[in-house]
Write an enzyme that holds these catalytic residues in place. Structure first.
Site, PDB file in Angstrom:
ATOM      1  N   ARG A   1     -25.913   6.007 -10.691  1.00 15.04           N
ATOM      2  CA  ARG A   1     -27.074   6.326 -12.354  1.00 15.04           C
ATOM      3  C   ARG A   1     -28.362   6.208 -11.161  1.00 15.04           C
ATOM      4  O   ARG A   1     -28.970   5.885 -10.633  1.00 15.04           O
ATOM      5  CB  ARG A   1     -27.140   4.816 -12.312  1.00 15.04           C
ATOM      6  CG  ARG A   1     -28.460   4.984 -14.023  1.00 15.04           C
ATOM      7  CD  ARG A   1     -28.022   4.012 -14.509  1.00 15.04           C
ATOM      8  NE  ARG A   1     -27.336   3.449 -14.974  1.00 15.04           N
ATOM      9  CZ  ARG A   1     -27.024   3.373 -16.612  1.00 15.04           C
ATOM     10  NH1 ARG A   1     -27.729   4.091 -17.256  1.00 15.04           N
ATOM     11  NH2 ARG A   1     -25.270   3.588 -16.859  1.00 15.04           N
TER      12      ARG A   1
ATOM     13  N   ARG B   1     -22.050 -10.771 -17.101  1.00 12.76           N
ATOM     14  CA  ARG B   1     -22.956 -10.362 -16.563  1.00 12.76           C
ATOM     15  C   ARG B   1     -23.108 -10.348 -14.509  1.00 12.76           C
ATOM     16  O   ARG B   1     -23.590  -9.707 -14.204  1.00 12.76           O
ATOM     17  CB  ARG B   1     -23.839  -9.456 -16.869  1.00 12.76           C
ATOM     18  CG  ARG B   1     -23.371  -8.753 -18.245  1.00 12.76           C
ATOM     19  CD  ARG B   1     -25.140  -8.584 -19.043  1.00 12.76           C
ATOM     20  NE  ARG B   1     -25.998  -8.267 -17.852  1.00 12.76           N
ATOM     21  CZ  ARG B   1     -26.629  -6.902 -17.297  1.00 12.76           C
ATOM     22  NH1 ARG B   1     -25.421  -5.749 -18.493  1.00 12.76           N
ATOM     23  NH2 ARG B   1     -27.393  -6.007 -17.409  1.00 12.76           N
TER      24      ARG B   1
ATOM     25  N   LYS C   1     -28.785  11.620 -20.061  1.00  5.49           N
ATOM     26  CA  LYS C   1     -29.590  11.125 -20.882  1.00  5.49           C
ATOM     27  C   LYS C   1     -31.223  11.109 -21.227  1.00  5.49           C
ATOM     28  O   LYS C   1     -31.697  11.079 -20.075  1.00  5.49           O
ATOM     29  CB  LYS C   1     -29.998   8.294 -20.780  1.00  5.49           C
ATOM     30  CG  LYS C   1     -28.805   8.644 -20.447  1.00  5.49           C
ATOM     31  CD  LYS C   1     -28.476   6.962 -20.198  1.00  5.49           C
ATOM     32  CE  LYS C   1     -29.573   6.050 -20.874  1.00  5.49           C
ATOM     33  NZ  LYS C   1     -29.433   4.932 -20.875  1.00  5.49           N
TER      34      LYS C   1
ATOM     35  N   HIS D   1     -17.551   1.894   0.528  1.00  6.97           N
ATOM     36  CA  HIS D   1     -17.468   2.564  -0.513  1.00  6.97           C
ATOM     37  C   HIS D   1     -18.304   3.273  -1.498  1.00  6.97           C
ATOM     38  O   HIS D   1     -18.974   4.221  -1.030  1.00  6.97           O
ATOM     39  CB  HIS D   1     -16.822   2.133  -1.676  1.00  6.97           C
ATOM     40  CG  HIS D   1     -15.291   1.563  -1.847  1.00  6.97           C
ATOM     41  ND1 HIS D   1     -14.123   2.687  -0.694  1.00  6.97           N
ATOM     42  CD2 HIS D   1     -14.541   0.949  -1.557  1.00  6.97           C
ATOM     43  CE1 HIS D   1     -13.199   1.714  -0.932  1.00  6.97           C
ATOM     44  NE2 HIS D   1     -13.158   0.828  -1.455  1.00  6.97           N
TER      45      HIS D   1
ATOM     46  N   LEU E   1       1.021  -1.141  -0.253  1.00  5.50           N
ATOM     47  CA  LEU E   1      -0.163  -0.197   0.144  1.00  5.50           C
ATOM     48  C   LEU E   1       0.106   1.159   0.008  1.00  5.50           C
ATOM     49  O   LEU E   1       0.985   1.909  -0.296  1.00  5.50           O
ATOM     50  CB  LEU E   1      -1.232  -0.004   1.486  1.00  5.50           C
ATOM     51  CG  LEU E   1      -1.861   1.268   1.787  1.00  5.50           C
ATOM     52  CD1 LEU E   1      -3.049   1.255   0.442  1.00  5.50           C
ATOM     53  CD2 LEU E   1      -3.173   1.457   2.728  1.00  5.50           C
ATOM     54  N   ALA E   2       1.853   1.591   0.892  1.00  4.60           N
ATOM     55  CA  ALA E   2       2.706   2.172   0.797  1.00  4.60           C
ATOM     56  C   ALA E   2       3.438   2.993  -0.533  1.00  4.60           C
ATOM     57  O   ALA E   2       3.223   4.152  -0.946  1.00  4.60           O
ATOM     58  CB  ALA E   2       3.482   2.304   2.592  1.00  4.60           C
ATOM     59  N   LYS E   3       3.750   1.531  -0.786  1.00  3.93           N
ATOM     60  CA  LYS E   3       4.573   1.502  -2.437  1.00  3.93           C
ATOM     61  C   LYS E   3       3.581   2.477  -3.887  1.00  3.93           C
ATOM     62  O   LYS E   3       4.303   3.158  -3.931  1.00  3.93           O
ATOM     63  CB  LYS E   3       5.651   0.350  -2.381  1.00  3.93           C
ATOM     64  CG  LYS E   3       6.440   0.228  -1.464  1.00  3.93           C
ATOM     65  CD  LYS E   3       7.340  -1.068  -1.979  1.00  3.93           C
ATOM     66  CE  LYS E   3       6.647  -2.524  -1.965  1.00  3.93           C
ATOM     67  NZ  LYS E   3       7.951  -4.044  -1.459  1.00  3.93           N
TER      68      LYS E   3
END
Length: 600
Positions: free
Chosen positions: A371, A494, A407, A270, A43-45
């Site tokens: 969306r 999908r 759209k 997230h 992570l650091a690099k």
């Protein structure tokens, strides 16, 4: 590193010649020591040091900044620089890279709580700060600690820093990486580990999605555009979708991923954080020193209006071959690599509007987007002779290719008056960066700069974390305890076969299969000269949507549009598909597709 070696650092070798938007702020005129805890890790690099280089080369760090790495690996300053160089080369001019590396030092410790090593590091930083005072007259210096380490060593690291390495006269701020627990209880434990040493104002829990350009654009778009804010409510919105898709699987990280799964890894943090910004009420301040807490207050209010997720609102999937990853020890694992979850925000603005989270690995594309589908225009089908008129949608693409498009419907070019869907679009690469060759800063660079500026809006507060886990913990425990099995799906697809059906049922989303977004260009029936596609072009269009050398109805629509054949209605497209599907197996091969093109 000894004090004598540190004296070789040219604390005034880089001056801020370029005026930036932080040039007038007090902290950039003071000293700064950045400590990357876990400096020898990936992570650091791959993220932390390159982001610091980006800020350094952009004149967004104090001119006298130095960067210390701390980890358990026994390496020298020169060895650290050699390890970092491959990750930095090409990310700035070569002289800037070398200047940056000359400011990078390393302190090894027997553990992350090794007080003797932290005291030695403190001595080095103090000597640097004393040198600044003598040579530059800078009598105030700040310290930034980046925790690129797992949560199980947070407590000992925090205790050592608090005891031996805090700034005596400036700020000491901690950037903490996820995961922030696996459920409500583990989250509270992690919060306590650092909360016993540092107050909330010193802790910055980083979620890199909050540093992405389109996420940071949300509040500007919503609250500076009259039309958008007027339409963001239950009267106009049919559903909200937040999607994350990756075309690859765990790839050697299965041992870690199997402990968390896609809901914990992506949706609960997230996508939920992005949803809060998308749905929150307008705070009375959006920029400036006091805005951070006001924005975070509104995010918490959204979470407080969400009931806990129940299992009937969840669809799970796992790609075929998932447990073949040699790092996964439980070969009967029910860990989901794909999930669709429906939630609601029970407040006056959003009551009854389905909010759909969809995330998966080993799928057919890389994509992250927000969306919003709006409700149908009143009486549109009657007005246009029974034709199904597409619904408007606002789409914000986080990756790949940052873009924002609405759209909307326009008249079909030519003699027809049939509404077709096109887009009002802003594509960042072409709109803002095509001529300059520059690009948006990466998310980590933005967020590190926010910490230095003391801006908390893009970081997760402790009460946000607790409420987020309260929403998801019950269903996560149920999945684990009842060993609920996910639906299987093929790599590169999908998702599971029944996923789309579940999605439509839960969201009320109506897909316009005749619409294809092709780099912002409207897909239309071409001129006769354009229509004479070569065999290579037809095959390329077919392959774009093919799976196992066949296309289904959706792929047929997309490939046909690219080749210049449009359809007014879904029923018309279905009829054409059925006609081309000679063996009536629900799929069309390349030969059948070419034969279809030859007949139209």
């Amino acid at each position: 590193m000894t004090k004598e070696r540190l004296t070789s650092v040219k604390v005034d070798s880089k001056t801020v010649e370029k005026v930036t938007h932080v040039s007038g702020e007090q902290w950039i005129k003071e000293g700064l020591a950045v400590v990357v805890v876990g400096a020898s890790g990936d992570l650091a690099k791959k993220k932390t040091y390159p982001s610091l280089l980006s800020l350094f080369s952009g004149n967004l760090l104090p001119s006298n900044v130095v960067i210390y790495g701390y980890a358990r690996s026994k390496i020298s300053n020169a060895q650290l620089r050699d390890k970092l160089r491959p990750y930095l080369d090409g990310k700035a001019k070569s002289d800037a890279v070398e200047d940056f590396l000359s400011r990078c030092y390393y302190q090894a410790g027997s553990s992350y709580g090794d007080l003797k090593s932290w005291s030695a590091l403190n001595d080095q930083i103090t000597h640097y700060e004393d040198q600044l005072k003598v040579t530059k007259g800078i009598d105030k210096s700040n310290r930034l600690f980046y925790f690129a380490i797992p949560p199980n060593v947070f407590a000992e690291t925090g205790a050592a820093i608090k005891s031996a390495c805090m700034s005596p006269n400036g700020f000491s701020r901690m950037i903490v990486e996820k995961p922030f627990g696996k459920d409500l209880e583990s989250c509270k434990d992690i919060l306590h580990r650092l909360g016993q040493y540092f107050d909330e104002k010193s802790l910055y829990r980083i979620d890199h999605y909050l540093g992405k350009e389109l996420v940071q654009n949300l509040m500007v778009c919503r609250f500076s555009n009259l039309w958008m804010e007027q339409m963001f409510n239950r009267n106009f919105v049919q559903c909200i979708m937040l999607t994350f898709k990756e075309p690859f699987g765990t790839e050697g990280r299965g041992g870690y991923f199997d402990q968390y799964g896609i809901i914990r890894d992506i949706i609960q943090n997230h996508l939920l954080q992005v949803m809060c910004l998308l749905c929150m009420e307008c705070p009375n301040k959006l920029d400036g020193p006091d805005s951070g807490e006001k924005i975070r207050n509104e995010k918490v209010r959204v979470l407080e209006a969400m009931p806990a997720v129940t299992i009937d609102e969840v669809f799970l999937g796992q790609y075929e071959g998932y447990t073949d990853d040699e790092t996964i020890t439980n070969k009967e694992s029910n860990c989901p690599t794909f999930a669709i979850i429906r939630c609601f925000v029970n407040n006056p603005r959003w009551a009854g509007v389905p909010i759909i989270f969809k995330a998966g690995k080993a799928l057919n594309e890389r994509k992250a987007e927000m969306r919003v589908q709006f409700k149908p225009a009143p009486a549109a089908e009657t007005l246009f002779g029974g034709i199904e008129v597409p619904r408007n949608e606002l789409v914000m693409k986080l990756q790949p290719g940052e873009s924002l498009y609405l759209k909307s419907n326009i008249k079909t070019p030519g003699f027809s008056s049939t509404p077709i869907q096109s887009e009002l679009e802003v594509k960042y690469d072409t709109r803002y960066f095509a001529k300059s060759g520059s690009s948006n800063p990466d998310a980590y660079s933005r967020l590190i700069l926010d910490v230095l500026r003391g801006r908390s809006a893009n970081f997760v507060r402790s009460d946000e974390l607790i409420r987020a886990w309260e929403i998801f913990t019950p269903v996560l425990h149920q999945i684990d305890e009842e060993n609920i099995r996910p639906h299987s799906y093929k790599v590169g697809s999908r998702g599971p076969d029944k996923a789309d059906e579940f999605f439509v049922e839960k969201s009320g989303y109506l897909r316009n299969d005749a619409y294809i977004w092709e780099d912002g260009n409207i897909c239309r029936k071409p001129t006769p000269e354009e229509q004479d596609s070569s065999d290579d072009e037809v095959k390329a269009a077919f392959d774009k949507f093919a799976s196992n050398d066949n296309i289904d109805l959706n792929g047929f629509l997309g490939a046909a549009v690219i080749c210049g054949e449009g359809f007014k209605t879904i029923s018309e497209a279905q009829a054409a598909f059925d006609s081309a599907d000679k063996d009536a197996d629900g799929h069309i091969c390349l030969k059948e597709f070419i034969e279809f093109l030859d007949t139209v």
